[in-house]
Design a protein around this motif. Structure first.
Motif, PDB file in Angstrom:
ATOM      1  N   ALA A 115      15.878  -7.706   9.256  1.00  0.00           N
ATOM      2  CA  ALA A 115      17.278  -8.113   9.079  1.00  0.00           C
ATOM      3  C   ALA A 115      17.692  -9.152  10.116  1.00  0.00           C
ATOM      4  N   ASP A 116      18.468 -10.127   9.684  1.00  0.00           N
ATOM      5  CA  ASP A 116      19.080 -11.096  10.596  1.00  0.00           C
ATOM      6  C   ASP A 116      20.511 -10.621  10.845  1.00  0.00           C
ATOM      7  N   LEU A 117      20.695  -9.968  12.002  1.00  0.00           N
ATOM      8  CA  LEU A 117      21.968  -9.289  12.252  1.00  0.00           C
ATOM      9  C   LEU A 117      23.070 -10.223  12.726  1.00  0.00           C
ATOM     10  N   ALA A 118      22.686 -11.374  13.299  1.00  0.00           N
ATOM     11  CA  ALA A 118      23.683 -12.219  13.963  1.00  0.00           C
ATOM     12  C   ALA A 118      24.842 -12.635  13.050  1.00  0.00           C
ATOM     13  N   PRO A 119      24.559 -13.089  11.818  1.00  0.00           N
ATOM     14  CA  PRO A 119      25.698 -13.514  10.978  1.00  0.00           C
ATOM     15  C   PRO A 119      26.688 -12.377  10.730  1.00  0.00           C
ATOM     16  N   ALA A 120      26.169 -11.173  10.564  1.00  0.00           N
ATOM     17  CA  ALA A 120      27.067 -10.035  10.320  1.00  0.00           C
ATOM     18  C   ALA A 120      27.905  -9.747  11.566  1.00  0.00           C
ATOM     19  N   VAL A 121      27.236  -9.689  12.710  1.00  0.00           N
ATOM     20  CA  VAL A 121      27.964  -9.410  13.954  1.00  0.00           C
ATOM     21  C   VAL A 121      29.015 -10.488  14.205  1.00  0.00           C
ATOM     22  N   ASP A 122      28.642 -11.739  13.962  1.00  0.00           N
ATOM     23  CA  ASP A 122      29.595 -12.830  14.180  1.00  0.00           C
ATOM     24  C   ASP A 122      30.736 -12.815  13.166  1.00  0.00           C
ATOM     25  N   ALA A 123      30.501 -12.133  12.043  1.00  0.00           N
ATOM     26  CA  ALA A 123      31.571 -11.989  11.047  1.00  0.00           C
ATOM     27  C   ALA A 123      32.341 -10.691  11.271  1.00  0.00           C
ATOM     28  N   ASP A 124      32.191 -10.123  12.485  1.00  0.00           N
ATOM     29  CA  ASP A 124      32.971  -8.936  12.838  1.00  0.00           C
ATOM     30  C   ASP A 124      32.581  -7.693  12.054  1.00  0.00           C
ATOM     31  N   VAL A 125      31.334  -7.641  11.618  1.00  0.00           N
ATOM     32  CA  VAL A 125      30.856  -6.453  10.915  1.00  0.00           C
ATOM     33  C   VAL A 125      30.221  -5.517  11.941  1.00  0.00           C
ATOM     34  N   ASP A 126      30.616  -4.257  11.928  1.00  0.00           N
ATOM     35  CA  ASP A 126      29.974  -3.270  12.785  1.00  0.00           C
ATOM     36  C   ASP A 126      28.614  -2.926  12.196  1.00  0.00           C
ATOM     37  N   VAL A 127      27.644  -2.682  13.071  1.00  0.00           N
ATOM     38  CA  VAL A 127      26.300  -2.344  12.602  1.00  0.00           C
ATOM     39  C   VAL A 127      25.885  -1.001  13.183  1.00  0.00           C
ATOM     40  N   ALA A 128      24.827  -0.441  12.618  1.00  0.00           N
ATOM     41  CA  ALA A 128      24.352   0.863  13.052  1.00  0.00           C
ATOM     42  C   ALA A 128      23.057   0.695  13.837  1.00  0.00           C
ATOM     43  N   ALA A 129      22.744   1.689  14.663  1.00  0.00           N
ATOM     44  CA  ALA A 129      21.443   1.739  15.327  1.00  0.00           C
ATOM     45  C   ALA A 129      20.985   3.190  15.330  1.00  0.00           C
ATOM     46  N   GLY A 130      19.842   3.431  14.704  1.00  0.00           N
ATOM     47  CA  GLY A 130      19.340   4.791  14.569  1.00  0.00           C
ATOM     48  C   GLY A 130      18.056   5.039  15.322  1.00  0.00           C
ATOM     49  N   SER A 131      17.739   4.183  16.296  1.00  0.00           N
ATOM     50  CA  SER A 131      16.580   4.388  17.162  1.00  0.00           C
ATOM     51  C   SER A 131      16.677   3.344  18.274  1.00  0.00           C
ATOM     52  N   VAL A 132      15.889   3.530  19.317  1.00  0.00           N
ATOM     53  CA  VAL A 132      15.885   2.525  20.395  1.00  0.00           C
ATOM     54  C   VAL A 132      15.412   1.174  19.852  1.00  0.00           C
ATOM     55  N   GLU A 133      14.413   1.213  18.974  1.00  0.00           N
ATOM     56  CA  GLU A 133      13.936  -0.048  18.379  1.00  0.00           C
ATOM     57  C   GLU A 133      15.039  -0.770  17.627  1.00  0.00           C
ATOM     58  N   GLN A 134      15.790   0.000  16.851  1.00  0.00           N
ATOM     59  CA  GLN A 134      16.886  -0.622  16.090  1.00  0.00           C
ATOM     60  C   GLN A 134      17.969  -1.143  17.037  1.00  0.00           C
ATOM     61  N   LEU A 135      18.227  -0.388  18.096  1.00  0.00           N
ATOM     62  CA  LEU A 135      19.213  -0.850  19.074  1.00  0.00           C
ATOM     63  C   LEU A 135      18.740  -2.145  19.735  1.00  0.00           C
ATOM     64  N   ASP A 136      17.461  -2.191  20.076  1.00  0.00           N
ATOM     65  CA  ASP A 136      16.911  -3.412  20.681  1.00  0.00           C
ATOM     66  C   ASP A 136      17.065  -4.596  19.742  1.00  0.00           C
ATOM     67  N   ALA A 137      16.871  -4.363  18.453  1.00  0.00           N
ATOM     68  CA  ALA A 137      17.019  -5.452  17.485  1.00  0.00           C
ATOM     69  C   ALA A 137      18.462  -5.957  17.462  1.00  0.00           C
ATOM     70  N   VAL A 138      19.410  -5.046  17.592  1.00  0.00           N
ATOM     71  CA  VAL A 138      20.817  -5.456  17.613  1.00  0.00           C
ATOM     72  C   VAL A 138      21.086  -6.292  18.871  1.00  0.00           C
ATOM     73  N   ILE A 139      20.595  -5.793  20.005  1.00  0.00           N
ATOM     74  CA  ILE A 139      20.831  -6.498  21.276  1.00  0.00           C
ATOM     75  C   ILE A 139      20.197  -7.883  21.241  1.00  0.00           C
ATOM     76  N   ALA A 140      19.032  -7.978  20.584  1.00  0.00           N
ATOM     77  CA  ALA A 140      18.297  -9.251  20.542  1.00  0.00           C
ATOM     78  C   ALA A 140      18.740 -10.150  19.393  1.00  0.00           C
ATOM     79  N   SER A 141      19.796  -9.762  18.708  1.00  0.00           N
ATOM     80  CA  SER A 141      20.150 -10.479  17.467  1.00  0.00           C
ATOM     81  C   SER A 141      20.569 -11.922  17.716  1.00  0.00           C
TER      82      SER A 141
END
Ligand SMILES: *Cc1c(COP(=O)(O)O)cnc(C)c1O
Length: 382
Positions: free
Chosen positions: A87-113
């Protein structure tokens, strides 16, 4: 009607269902779940109606679904909870969409978006469904990593949530166990010095049956569309809900046939006496369930008539008996039941599945028409 069949979506009924769910869960914020094109009802129109009815949040599964809401002009709080690997999370985050994180890996992906905005994250806890989220040591690692990332200003912990496995069976002991596990996770997050402003756990079934699970927000899907989450929760009428969708078509061919006529593929239906067959131009290619062959029924001129033989890709034959009928007469496959037509749940039962699947599979050549006061999208700020 130019399409072979149409799904009429009653937005007034939808708003009334949300009001009913608000009555049931008055202290919690309301998230209207509009994933899978609003369970087949049309996400853009349903989202606008949800905002108009006062839903503070919209919930979707995919980032694409969230993007479509933003493109349609919605500006209010939206959560997208699926985390596909690529997933490319950046456009969603920049559009003010909240995202989920269900593991450290997923959280890292959000942080690195690489988003310009600071991601607003809802931490997903596995309290017993064993679908998304983690538990045990992996959960501890996720909560600690999230608290650390928040302190470093890299994310904002906007929520913590989980999902019930058995809420449609209110008597199941799994429900209480999941509720306890969730409370433990909230406490564990606090032990790392972080709070989640939104704790959310309840789906429709829990919203309707377990007030102790309402917490800060309820996520309502199926009940908002007027279907019961399951037989053990009650019928939609008992729950004060009105089915939102009516699936209707018209007879394309009406003819008299003698006794002993084999009908449709495999001749799994053979007429027992002289009868009238009615053909409708809709089938499993449009999402009707083939498993409902010989089992479901439809309403024609005030009479419930059975599906005769196999549901085909584009067509279904009905046995009209001696019901007077002509080409062009209306056929209601399912609806709110006010005229005696089947419910979506009846099709579900006929096909050994759930109402959710009956609704979400519809597509293909079925036209969707929204009735009731049609809102324009304004969003609710934020
Ligand atoms: C689909 C879904 C809901 C809504 O469930 P209903 O049973 O339709 O109310 C809520 N939360 C999550 C995480 C979901 O996936």
């Amino acid at each position: 009607m130019s399409a072979p069949a149409e799904a009429v979506v009653d937005l007034d009924a939808y708003r009334a269902n949300l009001a009913r769910l608000r009555e049931v869960a008055p202290t919690a914020a309301q998230m209207a779940v509009v994933k899978a094109d609003a369970y087949g009802h049309g996400a853009v129109e349903i989202a606008a109606a949800a905002r108009e009815a006062g839903a503070e949040w919209l919930g979707v599964a995919t980032l694409e679904e969230a993007r479509d809401l933003r493109r349609a002009g919605d500006r209010g709080p939206v959560l997208a909870w699926l985390n596909p690997a690529d997933a490319d999370l950046a456009p969603a985050v920049d559009a003010d969409v909240d995202v989920a994180a269900g593991s450290v890996e997923q959280l890292d992906a959000v942080i690195a978006s690489g988003s310009a905005a600071r991601p607003r994250v809802h931490l997903k806890v596995d309290t017993g469904m064993a679908r998304g989220g983690v538990r045990g040591a992996e959960l501890t690692a996720l909560l600690e990593a999230a608290a650390t990332a928040q302190r470093a200003g890299r994310i904002e912990i906007a929520g913590i949530f989980s999902h019930f496995a058995c809420a449609d069976e209110p008597a199941s002991p799994v429900n209480g166990a999941q509720e306890h596990a969730f409370a433990d996770a909230v406490a564990e997050l606090a032990s790392f010095g972080a709070q989640a402003p939104l704790r959310h756990l309840a789906n429709s079934a829990a919203a309707l049956t377990r007030p102790s699970t309402h917490l800060d927000m309820v996520r309502v899907g199926i009940a908002s569309y007027g279907l019961s989450p399951g037989p053990a929760v009650g019928t939609s009428a008992e729950l004060g809900l009105t089915p939102v969708m009516t699936l209707r078509t018209a007879l394309a061919l009406v003819r008299r046939v003698p006794a002993g006529t084999g009908v449709s593929y495999g001749h799994t239906y053979v007429t027992r006496r002289e009868t009238t067959l009615g053909l409708i131009p809709v089938g499993y290619g449009d999402g009707l369930l083939r498993a409902a062959s010989n089992r479901a029924s439809a309403l024609v001129n005030g009479v419930l008539v059975p599906v005769a033989g196999r549901v085909c890709m584009d067509q279904v034959v009905l046995d009209l008996g001696d019901t007077p009928a002509r080409r062009g007469d209306e056929v209601v496959l399912f609806g709110p039941g006010h005229r005696g037509e089947p419910l979506a749940e009846d099709w579900a039962e006929a096909a050994s599945t759930i109402g959710y699947e009956v609704l979400t599979r519809l597509g293909g050549r079925i036209a969707r028409r929204h009735a009731g006061a049609i809102p324009t999208i304004t969003g609710s700020g934020g």
